[in-house]
Design an enzyme around this catalytic site. Sequence first.
Site, mmCIF file in Angstrom:
data_model
loop_
_atom_site.group_PDB
_atom_site.id
_atom_site.type_symbol
_atom_site.label_atom_id
_atom_site.label_comp_id
_atom_site.label_asym_id
_atom_site.label_seq_id
_atom_site.Cartn_x
_atom_site.Cartn_y
_atom_site.Cartn_z
ATOM 1 N N ASP A 64 0.951 -1.178 -0.022
ATOM 2 C CA ASP A 64 0.006 0.326 0.032
ATOM 3 C C ASP A 64 0.795 1.518 0.220
ATOM 4 O OD1 ASP A 64 0.745 -0.240 2.501
ATOM 5 O OD2 ASP A 64 -0.567 -0.126 3.316
ATOM 6 N N SER A 65 2.003 1.345 -0.371
ATOM 7 C CA SER A 65 3.426 2.424 0.334
ATOM 8 C C SER A 65 2.947 2.704 -1.197
ATOM 9 C CB SER A 65 4.478 1.061 0.353
ATOM 10 O OG SER A 65 4.775 0.503 -0.751
ATOM 11 N N ASP A 114 -0.802 -6.462 0.172
ATOM 12 C CA ASP A 114 -1.019 -5.470 1.363
ATOM 13 C C ASP A 114 -2.890 -5.395 1.368
ATOM 14 O OD1 ASP A 114 -0.291 -5.233 3.033
ATOM 15 O OD2 ASP A 114 1.398 -2.894 2.353
ATOM 16 N N LYS A 160 -1.547 -9.491 2.984
ATOM 17 C CA LYS A 160 -0.645 -9.003 4.460
ATOM 18 C C LYS A 160 -1.697 -7.939 4.666
ATOM 19 C CE LYS A 160 2.981 -5.781 4.400
ATOM 20 N NZ LYS A 160 2.332 -5.444 4.938
ATOM 21 N N GLU A 164 9.027 -4.762 11.283
ATOM 22 C CA GLU A 164 9.638 -3.169 10.199
ATOM 23 C C GLU A 164 10.377 -1.887 12.248
ATOM 24 O OE1 GLU A 164 7.500 0.811 7.254
ATOM 25 O OE2 GLU A 164 6.869 -0.789 7.541
ATOM 26 N N GLU A 172 -1.620 -5.765 8.578
ATOM 27 C CA GLU A 172 -0.529 -5.309 9.696
ATOM 28 C C GLU A 172 -1.593 -4.994 10.970
ATOM 29 O OE1 GLU A 172 -0.123 -0.977 9.738
ATOM 30 O OE2 GLU A 172 0.814 -0.684 7.367
#
EC number: 2.1.2.11
Length: 272
Positions: free
Chosen positions: A50-51, A89, A119, A188, A121
């Site tokens: 999502d970056s 993401d 993925k 991270e 978070e």
Amino acid sequence: MSQVVQSRRLRAIDIGKRKAEGRKIIALTAYHAHTAGIVDPYCDFILVGDSLGMVMHGMESTIPVTLEMMILQAQAVIRGTEKALVVVDMPFGSYEASREQAFLNASRVLKETGAGAIKMEGGAHFAETVAFLVQRGVPVMGHIGLTPQAVNTMGGFKVQGRGPDDERRLLEDARAISEAGAFAIVLEGIVEPVARAIASSPRVTAATIGIGASAVCDGQILVLEDMLGLSERTPKFVRQFGSLRTHIEDAVKAYADEVRAGRFPADDHTYG
């Protein structure tokens, strides 16, 4: 009689095998078919992160990124690759409300893109969601430590693991996500001693993938544009293995100069 070896795309289970064999896991982000195709032969998995909101669209954070944006770019990456596992993401707001919401959106991502895993978070509080997805056939990669989707509640992009309470929390996050069935966990922005404790914990069987978490992890991932020197600013943990920004600027300047001088297009580039 010669035997034809059938190659196949790597799967989530292959990432775990690399950890078991002591082989370092290589990963990069990619958002386009052509860049994904370039990195594909060298990566065990490619993350459609999502970056992309910040890298491609100039957003200040990953918060505004939508599920539709992730699906579109993941489709491009799948089309451009053959070997690497593609992980997508789950963007902010697509999985937090309930386990059911997470499954509906994760299954949509896998069905519409052909990706091999998602993925998400979050720490121990998302362990039940991870287990719910894995039990229903969705391979899950976790992500703990500095979690960009939580930037508003974390007070910015801050290094994690400084202090005994933070260390205990991160260890519990990693153990809970691993025991819930995640095949890998991104660590991270975590200080080296805590990353080492996580990576060496017998309760963390998931592969640990570092980004700003030292070399003790089972593998490493970087944002491709950061690694290539395309980004204007990069975090401390990034090593620029190239300086493409300078090369691109030089090429664009040369192009503009040639056009202004009337030297491009020349006869070699003109139809007769």
